[in-house]
Design an enzyme around this catalytic site. Structure first.
Site, PDB file in Angstrom:
ATOM      1  N   ARG A   1       1.126  -1.270  -0.178  1.00 46.83           N
ATOM      2  CA  ARG A   1       0.141  -0.321   0.698  1.00 46.83           C
ATOM      3  C   ARG A   1       1.185   1.439  -0.135  1.00 46.83           C
ATOM      4  O   ARG A   1      -0.113   2.494  -0.987  1.00 46.83           O
ATOM      5  CB  ARG A   1      -0.862   0.056   1.085  1.00 46.83           C
TER       6      ARG A   1
ATOM      7  N   LYS B   1      -7.565   7.810 -19.367  1.00 46.60           N
ATOM      8  CA  LYS B   1      -8.519   8.670 -20.645  1.00 46.60           C
ATOM      9  C   LYS B   1      -6.253   8.057 -21.315  1.00 46.60           C
ATOM     10  O   LYS B   1      -6.061   7.737 -21.720  1.00 46.60           O
ATOM     11  CB  LYS B   1      -8.412   9.830 -20.719  1.00 46.60           C
TER      12      LYS B   1
ATOM     13  N   ASP C   1      -6.598  20.361 -13.785  1.00 44.22           N
ATOM     14  CA  ASP C   1      -7.311  18.834 -14.784  1.00 44.22           C
ATOM     15  C   ASP C   1      -6.818  19.107 -15.658  1.00 44.22           C
ATOM     16  O   ASP C   1      -7.194  19.324 -17.038  1.00 44.22           O
ATOM     17  CB  ASP C   1      -8.427  18.477 -14.486  1.00 44.22           C
TER      18      ASP C   1
ATOM     19  N   TYR D   1     -16.469  18.483 -14.937  1.00 49.95           N
ATOM     20  CA  TYR D   1     -16.492  17.129 -15.059  1.00 49.95           C
ATOM     21  C   TYR D   1     -17.850  17.212 -14.363  1.00 49.95           C
ATOM     22  O   TYR D   1     -17.715  17.131 -13.137  1.00 49.95           O
ATOM     23  CB  TYR D   1     -15.228  16.354 -15.551  1.00 49.95           C
TER      24      TYR D   1
END
Length: 385
Positions: A52, A203, A178, A105
């Site tokens: 982790r 993306k 972003d 978004y």
């Protein structure tokens, strides 16, 4: 030549990707181990303790992401929204405020408004092109974070990063950009004054529609320490295979983005000449309101095109359900072309708000197929509209 002065494609291919020293393998190995042997209590080997917190495959990706965005620190998460959530909770506390674009978004707005709003984080949507309104919103709300998407999703609005950075910093706020739509190949916000860059690496960075992920990149060491703590404490990290696939995608980002951009320009021009079309939203057009800014801060106009139809919602829905090469699906940035009806798909969460998307709008993620075939696909879908 130092790494920061190398070309984009060189950085994408080599940052964090040193050959494996034992065998000389040029592709760093994929590490699946969840834990690491210690040389006595607290005797960690190269800092590795538990998956982790650290993983060599994820570390390699994070070095690659930092190099791509000219940052000093990068953090890889299990999704773009996990990255955004961890970033916000690392910096803000209940009672703090975010000013964000009024065409953000839908998933980002849902996170900020409906999830973090219940935690006490306020938000004010504003037109980022209106400098006076932006400055007033920051000052009125004593905002600590300004959130920008450029180009925005799906209205393709362009925001002047350098100008907004000046306004935000003058009021003591940090600027988050972003950069998902542009990708690090076309735009590097940290070099323009932004404090933080976020990505949905699902993306363009991943680029093949086969891995979900997110990233946060910064220069400042104190910011990095706060974000790194949340990444470790909360644990929304990218797994080894996800990190490996994202690394592989990032290596070819430059060559893919050239193809995406070239194809999108041709598709946008074809759409603009159709009588059925009301408006094409594409920053590559000289009459786009943000064209001059996009030309200044981007090295190309990207692979995203939004289009509005004179026939309204009915026309948009018909086109969305008729194409063959343009697959009707959420997401974007993969090598294949996708078509999305935002009002009912990616942006359904903002219906009824000032961030609502026009019902006659389709968002096209133009892939790397032959552009003539993509245009033929659209032309067939337009028949008897």
């Amino acid at each position: 030549m130092t790494e920061n002065h190398q070309g984009a494609n060189t950085r994408f291919v080599h940052a964090g990707q040193e050959f494996e020293p034992v065998t000389g393998a040029v592709v760093p190995p994929l590490h699946f181990s969840s834990t690491y042997a210690q040389d006595g209590i607290g005797g960690l080997r190269n800092g590795y303790e538990y998956g982790r917190g650290t993983n060599p495959t994820r570390d390699a990706l994070q070095a690659q992401l930092a190099g791509a965005e000219f940052g000093n620190h990068a953090f890889s998460f299990s999704s773009g929204l996990a990255a955004e959530d961890s970033l916000i909770r690392a910096i803000l506390r209940p009672g703090d405020h975010i000013v964000l674009g009024n065409d953000a978004y839908g998933g980002t707005f849902r996170l900020i408004d409906r999830v973090l709003g219940a935690w006490g984080i306020g938000n004010t949507p504003v037109n980022m092109s209106d400098e006076a309104a932006l400055a007033a919103a920051i000052e009125k709300n004593k905002a600590k974070l300004v959130w920008v998407e450029t180009p925005s999703n799906p209205m393709m609005t362009i925001t002047d990063i350098a100008k907004v950075a000046q306004i935000a910093h003058a009021a003591g706020a940090l600027l988050v950009v972003d950069n998902t739509f542009a990708s690090p190949f076309l735009q590097q916000p940290l070099t323009l004054g932004a404090d933080i860059v976020v990505h949905s690496t699902t993306k363009y960075i991943g680029g093949h529609s086969d891995v979900v992920g997110g990233a946060v990149i910064v220069k400042d060491a104190q910011l990095a320490e706060k974000i790194g703590f949340i990444q470790f404490a909360v644990g929304a990290v990218s797994g080894p295979m996800d990190a490996f696939l994202t690394t592989r995608g990032l290596k070819t980002l430059g060559v893919r983005m050239r193809a995406h951009s070239e194809n999108a320009a041709q598709v946008a021009q074809w759409l603009r000449e159709r009588s059925e079309v009301e408006r094409v939203l594409y920053p590559g057009f000289e009459d786009h309101p943000g064209h001059a800014i996009a030309k200044k801060q981007m090295s190309g106009f990207g692979g995203m095109v939004s289009v509005q139809f004179k026939g309204g919602e009915s026309a948009a829905r018909k086109i969305a359900e008729r194409t063959k090469l343009f697959t009707l699906a959420e997401s974007l940035g993969g090598i294949e072309s996708l078509m999305n009806y935002p009002s009912e798909m990616t942006h359904a969460s903002v219906k009824g708000t000032e961030l609502a998307v026009p019902v006659n709008l389709l968002r096209l993620s133009v892939g790397i197929e032959d552009p003539a075939d993509l245009i033929e696909d659209l032309e067939k879908a337009f028949t008897n509209l």
